[in-house]
Design a protein around this motif. Structure first.
Motif, PDB file in Angstrom:
ATOM      1  N   LEU A 111       0.829  -1.197   0.000  1.00 26.89           N
ATOM      2  CA  LEU A 111       0.000   0.000   0.000  1.00 26.89           C
ATOM      3  C   LEU A 111       0.868   1.254   0.000  1.00 26.89           C
ATOM      4  O   LEU A 111       1.893   1.319   0.682  1.00 26.89           O
ATOM      5  CB  LEU A 111      -0.913   0.018   1.230  1.00 26.89           C
ATOM      6  N   GLN A 112       0.436   2.229  -0.749  1.00 27.22           N
ATOM      7  CA  GLN A 112       1.095   3.534  -0.777  1.00 27.22           C
ATOM      8  C   GLN A 112       0.179   4.567  -0.134  1.00 27.22           C
ATOM      9  O   GLN A 112      -0.942   4.777  -0.601  1.00 27.22           O
ATOM     10  CB  GLN A 112       1.415   3.956  -2.207  1.00 27.22           C
ATOM     11  N   ILE A 113       0.662   5.193   0.924  1.00 25.85           N
ATOM     12  CA  ILE A 113      -0.128   6.196   1.630  1.00 25.85           C
ATOM     13  C   ILE A 113       0.513   7.569   1.473  1.00 25.85           C
ATOM     14  O   ILE A 113       1.724   7.722   1.597  1.00 25.85           O
ATOM     15  CB  ILE A 113      -0.262   5.847   3.125  1.00 25.85           C
ATOM     16  N   PHE A 114      -0.316   8.563   1.181  1.00 23.01           N
ATOM     17  CA  PHE A 114       0.080   9.968   1.205  1.00 23.01           C
ATOM     18  C   PHE A 114      -0.570  10.572   2.454  1.00 23.01           C
ATOM     19  O   PHE A 114      -1.796  10.559   2.576  1.00 23.01           O
ATOM     20  CB  PHE A 114      -0.419  10.708  -0.041  1.00 23.01           C
ATOM     21  N   ALA A 146      -0.444  13.699   5.768  1.00 24.46           N
ATOM     22  CA  ALA A 146       0.027  14.993   6.252  1.00 24.46           C
ATOM     23  C   ALA A 146       1.281  14.825   7.111  1.00 24.46           C
ATOM     24  O   ALA A 146       1.437  13.835   7.837  1.00 24.46           O
ATOM     25  CB  ALA A 146      -1.072  15.674   7.060  1.00 24.46           C
ATOM     26  N   ASN A 147       2.176  15.803   7.016  1.00 26.88           N
ATOM     27  CA  ASN A 147       3.442  15.773   7.750  1.00 26.88           C
ATOM     28  C   ASN A 147       3.304  15.390   9.213  1.00 26.88           C
ATOM     29  O   ASN A 147       4.104  14.619   9.755  1.00 26.88           O
ATOM     30  CB  ASN A 147       4.101  17.159   7.675  1.00 26.88           C
ATOM     31  N   SER A 148       2.283  15.936   9.864  1.00 26.57           N
ATOM     32  CA  SER A 148       2.147  15.753  11.307  1.00 26.57           C
ATOM     33  C   SER A 148       1.876  14.304  11.721  1.00 26.57           C
ATOM     34  O   SER A 148       2.009  13.959  12.883  1.00 26.57           O
ATOM     35  CB  SER A 148       1.036  16.662  11.852  1.00 26.57           C
ATOM     36  N   LEU A 149       1.531  13.448  10.747  1.00 33.09           N
ATOM     37  CA  LEU A 149       1.233  12.047  11.054  1.00 33.09           C
ATOM     38  C   LEU A 149       2.461  11.145  11.008  1.00 33.09           C
ATOM     39  O   LEU A 149       2.359   9.945  11.298  1.00 33.09           O
ATOM     40  CB  LEU A 149       0.182  11.507  10.071  1.00 33.09           C
ATOM     41  N   THR A 150       3.620  11.698  10.683  1.00 33.77           N
ATOM     42  CA  THR A 150       4.799  10.887  10.379  1.00 33.77           C
ATOM     43  C   THR A 150       5.075   9.788  11.398  1.00 33.77           C
ATOM     44  O   THR A 150       5.077   8.598  11.064  1.00 33.77           O
ATOM     45  CB  THR A 150       6.046  11.779  10.240  1.00 33.77           C
ATOM     46  N   LYS A 151       5.341  10.148  12.628  1.00 29.38           N
ATOM     47  CA  LYS A 151       5.774   9.150  13.603  1.00 29.38           C
ATOM     48  C   LYS A 151       4.654   8.188  13.983  1.00 29.38           C
ATOM     49  O   LYS A 151       4.873   6.975  14.119  1.00 29.38           O
ATOM     50  CB  LYS A 151       6.344   9.839  14.839  1.00 29.38           C
ATOM     51  N   ALA A 152       3.445   8.713  14.143  1.00 29.61           N
ATOM     52  CA  ALA A 152       2.322   7.852  14.501  1.00 29.61           C
ATOM     53  C   ALA A 152       2.022   6.863  13.388  1.00 29.61           C
ATOM     54  O   ALA A 152       1.835   5.656  13.637  1.00 29.61           O
ATOM     55  CB  ALA A 152       1.095   8.704  14.806  1.00 29.61           C
ATOM     56  N   MET A 153       1.971   7.341  12.153  1.00 31.93           N
ATOM     57  CA  MET A 153       1.646   6.473  11.027  1.00 31.93           C
ATOM     58  C   MET A 153       2.704   5.395  10.822  1.00 31.93           C
ATOM     59  O   MET A 153       2.384   4.235  10.550  1.00 31.93           O
ATOM     60  CB  MET A 153       1.469   7.295   9.756  1.00 31.93           C
ATOM     61  N   ASP A 154       3.971   5.742  10.943  1.00 26.54           N
ATOM     62  CA  ASP A 154       5.036   4.750  10.808  1.00 26.54           C
ATOM     63  C   ASP A 154       4.847   3.613  11.809  1.00 26.54           C
ATOM     64  O   ASP A 154       5.006   2.432  11.474  1.00 26.54           O
ATOM     65  CB  ASP A 154       6.403   5.401  11.024  1.00 26.54           C
ATOM     66  N   GLU A 155       4.507   3.975  13.029  1.00 26.14           N
ATOM     67  CA  GLU A 155       4.338   2.973  14.079  1.00 26.14           C
ATOM     68  C   GLU A 155       3.098   2.112  13.836  1.00 26.14           C
ATOM     69  O   GLU A 155       3.120   0.893  14.027  1.00 26.14           O
ATOM     70  CB  GLU A 155       4.248   3.675  15.435  1.00 26.14           C
ATOM     71  N   TYR A 163       5.107  11.884   3.375  1.00 24.83           N
ATOM     72  CA  TYR A 163       4.644  12.846   4.365  1.00 24.83           C
ATOM     73  C   TYR A 163       5.003  14.247   3.888  1.00 24.83           C
ATOM     74  O   TYR A 163       6.179  14.617   3.833  1.00 24.83           O
ATOM     75  CB  TYR A 163       5.287  12.579   5.721  1.00 24.83           C
ATOM     76  N   LEU A 164       3.989  15.011   3.523  1.00 26.99           N
ATOM     77  CA  LEU A 164       4.189  16.361   3.023  1.00 26.99           C
ATOM     78  C   LEU A 164       3.064  17.249   3.520  1.00 26.99           C
ATOM     79  O   LEU A 164       2.116  16.770   4.155  1.00 26.99           O
ATOM     80  CB  LEU A 164       4.203  16.359   1.483  1.00 26.99           C
ATOM     81  N   SER A 165       3.150  18.527   3.231  1.00 26.86           N
ATOM     82  CA  SER A 165       2.021  19.407   3.526  1.00 26.86           C
ATOM     83  C   SER A 165       0.842  18.947   2.674  1.00 26.86           C
ATOM     84  O   SER A 165       1.022  18.338   1.611  1.00 26.86           O
ATOM     85  CB  SER A 165       2.364  20.857   3.210  1.00 26.86           C
ATOM     86  N   SER A 166      -0.362  19.227   3.132  1.00 24.48           N
ATOM     87  CA  SER A 166      -1.559  18.759   2.431  1.00 24.48           C
ATOM     88  C   SER A 166      -1.630  19.287   1.002  1.00 24.48           C
ATOM     89  O   SER A 166      -2.038  18.574   0.077  1.00 24.48           O
ATOM     90  CB  SER A 166      -2.813  19.164   3.215  1.00 24.48           C
ATOM     91  N   GLY A 167      -1.214  20.524   0.799  1.00 20.62           N
ATOM     92  CA  GLY A 167      -1.203  21.087  -0.547  1.00 20.62           C
ATOM     93  C   GLY A 167      -0.220  20.372  -1.452  1.00 20.62           C
ATOM     94  O   GLY A 167      -0.513  20.099  -2.624  1.00 20.62           O
ATOM     95  N   ASP A 168       0.958  20.044  -0.918  1.00 22.93           N
ATOM     96  CA  ASP A 168       1.972  19.350  -1.711  1.00 22.93           C
ATOM     97  C   ASP A 168       1.528  17.925  -2.052  1.00 22.93           C
ATOM     98  O   ASP A 168       1.840  17.414  -3.131  1.00 22.93           O
ATOM     99  CB  ASP A 168       3.299  19.317  -0.963  1.00 22.93           C
ATOM    100  N   LEU A 169       0.803  17.281  -1.143  1.00 22.39           N
ATOM    101  CA  LEU A 169       0.291  15.935  -1.425  1.00 22.39           C
ATOM    102  C   LEU A 169      -0.663  15.976  -2.611  1.00 22.39           C
ATOM    103  O   LEU A 169      -0.616  15.115  -3.505  1.00 22.39           O
ATOM    104  CB  LEU A 169      -0.424  15.371  -0.192  1.00 22.39           C
ATOM    105  N   ASN A 170      -1.546  16.974  -2.619  1.00 23.00           N
ATOM    106  CA  ASN A 170      -2.470  17.130  -3.753  1.00 23.00           C
ATOM    107  C   ASN A 170      -1.716  17.345  -5.062  1.00 23.00           C
ATOM    108  O   ASN A 170      -2.085  16.797  -6.107  1.00 23.00           O
ATOM    109  CB  ASN A 170      -3.425  18.297  -3.508  1.00 23.00           C
ATOM    110  N   GLU A 171      -0.670  18.155  -4.996  1.00 23.39           N
ATOM    111  CA  GLU A 171       0.105  18.436  -6.196  1.00 23.39           C
ATOM    112  C   GLU A 171       0.770  17.176  -6.733  1.00 23.39           C
ATOM    113  O   GLU A 171       0.828  16.956  -7.946  1.00 23.39           O
ATOM    114  CB  GLU A 171       1.154  19.510  -5.908  1.00 23.39           C
ATOM    115  N   LYS A 172       1.268  16.338  -5.832  1.00 21.83           N
ATOM    116  CA  LYS A 172       1.900  15.092  -6.267  1.00 21.83           C
ATOM    117  C   LYS A 172       0.883  14.186  -6.952  1.00 21.83           C
ATOM    118  O   LYS A 172       1.163  13.590  -8.004  1.00 21.83           O
ATOM    119  CB  LYS A 172       2.539  14.364  -5.076  1.00 21.83           C
TER     120      LYS A 172
END
Length: 292
Positions: free
Chosen positions: A41-44, A46-55, A74-83
């Motif tokens: 699975l590939q997840i995009f 928000a930055n703030s979820l980094t450590k929790a999501m990894d765990e 893990y990027l800003s929400s706007g950057d995730l949309n752009e990707k």
């Protein structure tokens, strides 16, 4: 929320059943346990979820060895949309902004019927852990008593901060709106603080991590971040919880992407991540509260 997730999973399962039944008429052999097939699975997120999501992902793979995760973005929400708009592949999008998820829906990047609000968060003002600053108010910041770091227009935490500042005359919304009615985004060519006591005292950064680094290093006196960010970054302390009625409710919407090739597996992960007791404990440890 659970009903929404269950509906998503049911739809995904129904889709898979259609393909399974379509293959019943041929005599070719197939695996007796399709659910055991490996899925990445590939997840995009928000930055703030980094450590929790990894765990959480590590725990899920431990319990479900057939499911692994690609390098989660893990990027800003706007950057995730752009990707996503640029053609990058993902199965799941978790944004830190309702408006950014609205944009993703409008652009056809996600499946609207799979969208639901996953987490909520609080906006806080932080200072360096060793700072003499112990307690401030939103008005103190608006009065220009401190230098401050804030996320730029691509960072939802910065948008929420500007909404709050607009209620005390320290941010200029281009449409004259304040609080939850404001987008928290300045007019083109403006930083939004001209003519206020904060003019010249705001350091705009392109990520919450950089915002926290500015305050922990002493480059600025205070900064606006989420409660969860205090758990992620060392060297900062909360000196104010920003009144919730000064900004939009901070929600993290989640949705399957429009191009996912793993709808069933993605839905199963989301269901587990929002109902499993161990997963919930991880979210809470990192400062995230699941939406009711």
């Amino acid at each position: 929320m659970k009903k929404k997730i269950a509906a998503v999973l049911t739809a995904a399962l129904a889709t898979c059943m259609v393909f399974a039944l379509a293959g019943c008429g041929n005599n070719s052999s197939s695996s007796s346990d399709e659910s055991a097939e490996s899925v990445e699975l590939q997840i995009f997120a928000a930055n703030s979820l980094t450590k929790a999501m990894d765990e959480v992902q590590a725990l899920y793979t431990e319990e479900n060895p057939q499911v692994t995760f690609a390098d989660t973005q893990y990027l800003s929400s706007g950057d995730l949309n752009e990707k996503l708009a640029g053609g990058a592949y993902a199965d799941i999008l978790i944004s830190a902004s309702g408006s950014k998820m609205d944009d993703a829906v409008e652009k056809g990047l996600v499946s609207e019927d799979t969208r639901f609000d996953m987490f909520q968060n609080d906006l806080v003002i932080v200072a360096a852990e060793d700072s003499d600053i112990e307690e401030v108010t939103l008005q103190d910041v608006a009065d220009g008593k401190y230098t401050v770091a804030i996320g730029d227009a691509s960072v939802p935490a910065g948008n929420y901060a500007n909404q709050a500042l607009s209620t005390v005359g320290a941010f200029n919304d281009p449409d004259g709106k304040t609080g939850a009615e404001s987008t928290g985004i300045a007019a083109d060519g403006s930083n939004g603080y001209e003519g206020t006591a904060l003019d010249g005292k705001v350091d705009l950064q392109d990520s919450v991590g950089n915002v926290c680094n500015q305050v922990s290093s002493g480059a600025v006196d205070v900064a606006f971040v989420y409660t969860s960010d205090v758990y992620r970054f060392d060297g900062v302390k909360i000196v104010c919880t920003v009144p919730a009625d000064t900004h939009k409710t901070i929600k993290y919407p989640c949705a399957l992407t429009a191009d996912t090739e793993n709808a069933e597996a993605a839905s199963a992960f989301i269901e587990w991540a929002t109902t499993n007791e161990d997963a919930i404990a991880i979210w809470q440890k990192w400062g995230f509260e699941l939406m009711a």
